[in-house]
Design an enzyme around this catalytic site. Structure first.
Site, PDB file in Angstrom:
ATOM      1  N   GLY A 268      -6.770  -8.676  46.213  1.00 14.37           N
ATOM      2  CA  GLY A 268      -7.808  -7.645  46.230  1.00 14.37           C
ATOM      3  C   GLY A 268      -7.440  -6.600  47.272  1.00 14.37           C
TER       4      GLY A 268
ATOM      5  N   HIS B 211     -28.319  -6.944  47.145  1.00 15.67           N
ATOM      6  CA  HIS B 211     -28.249  -5.495  46.919  1.00 15.67           C
ATOM      7  C   HIS B 211     -29.504  -5.055  46.178  1.00 15.67           C
ATOM      8  CE1 HIS B 211     -26.896  -1.583  45.626  1.00 15.67           C
ATOM      9  NE2 HIS B 211     -25.807  -1.711  46.362  1.00 15.67           N
TER      10      HIS B 211
ATOM     11  N   ARG C  48     -28.614   6.312  45.155  1.00 18.22           N
ATOM     12  CA  ARG C  48     -29.670   6.719  46.096  1.00 18.22           C
ATOM     13  C   ARG C  48     -29.107   7.723  47.094  1.00 18.22           C
ATOM     14  NH1 ARG C  48     -30.698   1.601  48.550  1.00 18.22           N
ATOM     15  NH2 ARG C  48     -29.036   0.803  47.239  1.00 18.22           N
TER      16      ARG C  48
HETATM   17  C1  FAD Z   1     -19.970  -4.195  42.043  1.00 15.44           C
HETATM   18  C2  FAD Z   1     -19.567  -4.070  43.470  1.00 15.44           C
HETATM   19  C3  FAD Z   1     -19.519  -2.826  44.070  1.00 15.44           C
HETATM   20  C4  FAD Z   1     -19.148  -2.708  45.410  1.00 15.44           C
HETATM   21  N1  FAD Z   1     -19.087  -1.460  45.957  1.00 15.44           N
HETATM   22  C5  FAD Z   1     -18.636  -1.320  47.218  1.00 15.44           C
HETATM   23  C6  FAD Z   1     -18.461  -0.028  47.785  1.00 15.44           C
HETATM   24  O1  FAD Z   1     -18.684   1.002  47.150  1.00 15.44           O
HETATM   25  N2  FAD Z   1     -18.007   0.055  49.055  1.00 15.44           N
HETATM   26  C7  FAD Z   1     -17.724  -1.051  49.802  1.00 15.44           C
HETATM   27  O2  FAD Z   1     -17.299  -0.899  50.943  1.00 15.44           O
HETATM   28  N3  FAD Z   1     -17.873  -2.290  49.271  1.00 15.44           N
HETATM   29  C8  FAD Z   1     -18.304  -2.445  48.004  1.00 15.44           C
HETATM   30  N4  FAD Z   1     -18.427  -3.707  47.477  1.00 15.44           N
HETATM   31  C9  FAD Z   1     -17.936  -4.855  48.245  1.00 15.44           C
HETATM   32  C10 FAD Z   1     -16.414  -4.859  48.235  1.00 15.44           C
HETATM   33  O3  FAD Z   1     -15.963  -4.355  47.003  1.00 15.44           O
HETATM   34  C11 FAD Z   1     -15.842  -6.249  48.448  1.00 15.44           C
HETATM   35  O4  FAD Z   1     -16.433  -6.861  49.545  1.00 15.44           O
HETATM   36  C12 FAD Z   1     -14.321  -6.160  48.677  1.00 15.44           C
HETATM   37  O5  FAD Z   1     -13.712  -5.353  47.700  1.00 15.44           O
HETATM   38  C13 FAD Z   1     -13.703  -7.535  48.695  1.00 15.44           C
HETATM   39  O6  FAD Z   1     -12.304  -7.399  48.709  1.00 15.44           O
HETATM   40  P1  FAD Z   1     -11.363  -8.636  48.989  1.00 15.44           P
HETATM   41  O7  FAD Z   1      -9.986  -8.124  49.008  1.00 15.44           O
HETATM   42  O8  FAD Z   1     -11.854  -9.383  50.165  1.00 15.44           O
HETATM   43  O9  FAD Z   1     -11.592  -9.617  47.739  1.00 15.44           O
HETATM   44  P2  FAD Z   1     -11.500  -9.407  46.150  1.00 15.44           P
HETATM   45  O10 FAD Z   1     -11.291  -8.014  45.742  1.00 15.44           O
HETATM   46  O11 FAD Z   1     -12.652 -10.141  45.589  1.00 15.44           O
HETATM   47  O12 FAD Z   1     -10.167 -10.167  45.777  1.00 15.44           O
HETATM   48  C14 FAD Z   1     -10.038 -11.561  45.890  1.00 15.44           C
HETATM   49  C15 FAD Z   1      -8.636 -11.934  45.469  1.00 15.44           C
HETATM   50  O13 FAD Z   1      -8.426 -13.312  45.715  1.00 15.44           O
HETATM   51  C16 FAD Z   1      -7.827 -13.924  44.594  1.00 15.44           C
HETATM   52  N5  FAD Z   1      -8.211 -15.341  44.593  1.00 15.44           N
HETATM   53  C17 FAD Z   1      -9.442 -15.869  44.796  1.00 15.44           C
HETATM   54  N6  FAD Z   1      -9.381 -17.214  44.735  1.00 15.44           N
HETATM   55  C18 FAD Z   1      -8.084 -17.541  44.490  1.00 15.44           C
HETATM   56  C19 FAD Z   1      -7.383 -18.762  44.324  1.00 15.44           C
HETATM   57  N7  FAD Z   1      -7.988 -19.948  44.351  1.00 15.44           N
HETATM   58  N8  FAD Z   1      -6.059 -18.707  44.096  1.00 15.44           N
HETATM   59  C20 FAD Z   1      -5.389 -17.509  44.012  1.00 15.44           C
HETATM   60  N9  FAD Z   1      -6.022 -16.332  44.171  1.00 15.44           N
HETATM   61  C21 FAD Z   1      -7.343 -16.352  44.409  1.00 15.44           C
HETATM   62  C22 FAD Z   1      -8.348 -13.128  43.416  1.00 15.44           C
HETATM   63  O14 FAD Z   1      -7.490 -13.262  42.313  1.00 15.44           O
HETATM   64  C23 FAD Z   1      -8.351 -11.725  43.989  1.00 15.44           C
HETATM   65  O15 FAD Z   1      -7.082 -11.142  43.858  1.00 15.44           O
HETATM   66  C24 FAD Z   1     -18.811  -3.856  46.149  1.00 15.44           C
HETATM   67  C25 FAD Z   1     -18.851  -5.105  45.544  1.00 15.44           C
HETATM   68  C26 FAD Z   1     -19.244  -5.210  44.231  1.00 15.44           C
HETATM   69  C27 FAD Z   1     -19.325  -6.579  43.620  1.00 15.44           C
END
Ligand code: FAD
Length: 573
Positions: free
Chosen positions: A21, A240, A256
């Site tokens: 991510g 949210h 908003r």
């Molecule tokens: C609909 C929505 C809108 C949002 N909008 C905003 C916004 O506008 N601004 C903001 O700041 N935040 C926003 N957020 C929050 C933000 O998007 C997330 O908190 C953030 O993107 C998380 O990123 P990350 O890299 O931690 O995890 P993620 O993007 O969730 O990625 C997790 C990764 O881990 C991998 N993974 C998980 N488990 C395993 C496993 N067992 N084995 C191998 N791989 C695994 C997955 O494949 C993935 O690649 C939003 C969230 C949502 C749900």
């Protein structure tokens, strides 16, 4: 070179990142960039651009303009956190965020622009300056494609897409590797690494009504917990205010930010009773509580899926909606049958973010040497008891960079550690004999739905001691029933049934921890609202909770919050 482990095929990389991510990809770029001698592997259970980060809509917060300042961004974040954020970490975060936005700009992120060509910024809940950098209402989508493209220019990053990590391997206080299933073949493999970064995202899928992708099952948090790393502040889950009814798909806070109103069934902008100054732009915990109160006191609209609140964008006009919120208009038409140009959108609070996560310090180091964490699965702690919108993606970028650089440096000065064959064998037995091989009569979807129902009824926006106690017993009962499951598909290739079972196993632990920490915290702070303890209690509870794994269930300990410039004060908007 490390000694090979004979039982399973072993892959060897200096730095292994679990998760592709926003945090994982940013970490990979930082690690690979630090030195071309560092060989980086990125493991992801889905293709990188299918990670939940692509769903981020509203924007990424950073101080870019005159009139704004790092101190103002830090203060907004700390006040938003209900004073549970560690202030040294917040100060570092706000200082680094602008350069991350500029880096993405240089790598090709198509930010929305002002008329004079600057990166545009919109207002967002809890921020006292318009500092959310955005790319229409698909910010995460564009940021992720930019990062994915950049990461793929490095020869020293190798991607393992559709690989599912199952456990960490630790050697005497150092990380040694991990086990993972290659989903295409069903084979279990060992990755040996000098450093590992956990970047597996959040776990909002412990709830029924959530904005999150089905992949958000907190796998990495549970892996870390079982390996002996405590999980911090797990009682704090963000709800949210605008989850679209009935799907739970997010309507960005940007709606908003662009001027949308929240109205009850009487047509009243009820936020004037809860946050007279900030109104709809109050932080999420406050708006979600206000909506829940309106619904519980009978002022919600009635619909086929229960009572709801309405988000009214009609006064913004078609042109602005099309320019600034095109995705929102599209999903509202397709998934709720409502065109926001003409009608209000039905919404209510939805589980959205985990403030808690793997305990780590400002350098993303966990208590295990060589083991780092960033993104939503980590708790460093920037967001305290309530995160401000648009601070998460910036957090992923800032601390993804830190984790990548720290892990790369660690790998350059350390050797591979031994992988104990006993550990690997017991993980193989757990997955293939105890889960895949189990011939019990419990079904994974039944336990999963039951878990989500319990969490949604008893550990939602408003919580009570007796409700949490009964939820804890019910989840412990589900953990026992899980031992008797049957995975219907016994095949090895792309066994999504097995993946579902493993994810459920992870979420059972996380639910138990969330409830235990919520039950122990006898105060209301940020997103954690106890009806039986309605006040914030700084004297007893200005502290972080740490949940350690034990045979009997989570063991809670506490550590102080770092307060620097901003002593706790009343939180009004
Ligand atoms: C609909 C929505 C809108 C949002 N909008 C905003 C916004 O506008 N601004 C903001 O700041 N935040 C926003 N957020 C929050 C933000 O998007 C997330 O908190 C953030 O993107 C998380 O990123 P990350 O890299 O931690 O995890 P993620 O993007 O969730 O990625 C997790 C990764 O881990 C991998 N993974 C998980 N488990 C395993 C496993 N067992 N084995 C191998 N791989 C695994 C997955 O494949 C993935 O690649 C939003 C969230 C949502 C749900």
């Amino acid at each position: 070179m490390p000694k090979p482990v004979k039982l399973m095929e072993t892959l060897i990389h200096d730095v292994v990142i679990i998760g592709a991510g926003m945090a994982g990809l940013r970490a990979a770029i930082a690690a690979a960039n630090l030195s071309n001698k560092v060989d980086v592997a990125v493991i992801s259970k889905v293709y990188p651009v299918r990670s939940h980060s692509v769903c981020a809509q509203g924007g990424s917060a950073a101080m870019l303009r005159e009139g704004d300042s790092n101190d103002l961004h830090a203060w907004d974040t700390i006040k938003g956190s209900d004073f549970l954020a560690d202030q040294d970490v917040v100060e570092y975060f706000v200082k680094q965020a602008p350069q991350e936005i500029i880096a993405l700009d240089h790598w090709g992120c198509p930010w929305s622009r002002t008329k004079d060509g600057k990166i545009n910024q919109r207002p967002f809940g809890g921020h006292s300056f318009p500092r959310a950098c955005f790319a229409a209402d698909m910010t995460g989508f564009y940021e992720m494609h930019t990062l994915d493209g950049k990461a793929k220019t490095y020869d020293n990053i190798k991607f393992f897409d559709e690989w599912f990590a199952t456990s960490l391997i630790i050697d005497d206080g150092f990380v040694a590797g991990l086990t993972a299933l290659e989903l295409k073949t069903g084979r279990m493999m060992i990755f040996r690494a000098k450093a590992i970064i956990m970047a597996t995202g959040g776990y909002a899928r412990i709830y029924e009504f959530t904005t999150f992708s089905h992949t958000a099952t907190g796998d990495g948090m549970t892996m870390a917990y079982r390996a002996g790393v405590p999980l911090k502040d797990m009682e704090f889950i963000q709800f949210h205010p605008t989850g679209m009814v009935p799907s739970g798909i997010l309507i960005t806070g940007g709606a908003r930010g662009e001027g949308g109103y929240l109205i009850n069934a009487k047509g009243e902008r009820f936020m004037k009773h809860y946050a007279p100054e900030k109104m709809e732009l109050a932080p999420r915990d406050i708006v979600s509580r206000a909506e829940t109160t309106e619904i519980e006191e009978g002022r919600g609209f009635n619909g086929p899926y229960g009572p709801y609140i309405a988000l009214d964008l009609r006064h913004l006009g078609e042109e602005k909606i099309n320019e600034r919120l095109p995705l929102i208009r599209d999903v509202a038409i397709k998934l709720s049958g409502v065109d926001p140009v003409r009608e209000p959108i039905p919404i209510k609070p939805a589980a959205h973010y985990s403030m808690g996560g793997i305990h780590a310090n400002i350098k993303t180091e966990t208590p295990i040497s060589g083991f780092y964490t960033a993104g939503e699965c980590a708790c460093l702690n920037v967001h305290g008891a309530n995160r401000l919108g648009t601070n998460s993606t910036s957090d992923c970028l800032v601390f993804g960079t830190v984790a990548g650089e720290e892990a790369a440096k660690f790998s350059l000065s350390h050797d591979y550690r031994d992988v104990s064959i006993g550990n690997v064998l017991s993980e193989e037995k757990r997955i293939f004999d105890e889960i895949l091989g189990s011939e019990g009569d419990e079904k994974v979807p039944v336990i999963r739905d039951e878990l989500r129902r319990i969490m949604s009824e008893k550990a939602w926006v408003f919580r009570k001691g007796n409700g949490l106690e009964s939820a804890l017993k019910a989840v412990q009962e589900l953990k026992k029933r899980y031992k008797n499951i049957r995975v219907e598909d016994k095949d090895s290739q792309f066994n999504t049934d097995l993946v579902g079972a493993l994810q459920l196993d992870f979420t059972l632990d996380l639910s138990e921890i969330t409830i235990s920490a919520a039950l122990a915290r006898t105060e209301s702070r940020g997103a954690h609202t106890r009806l039986d303890y309605p006040k914030r209690d700084d004297e007893n509870w200005l502290k972080h909770s740490l949940a350690y794994w034990s045979k009997e269930g989570p063991e809670l300990r506490y550590i102080p919050v770092t307060i620097a410039k901003w002593p706790p004060s009343a939180r009004t908007y």
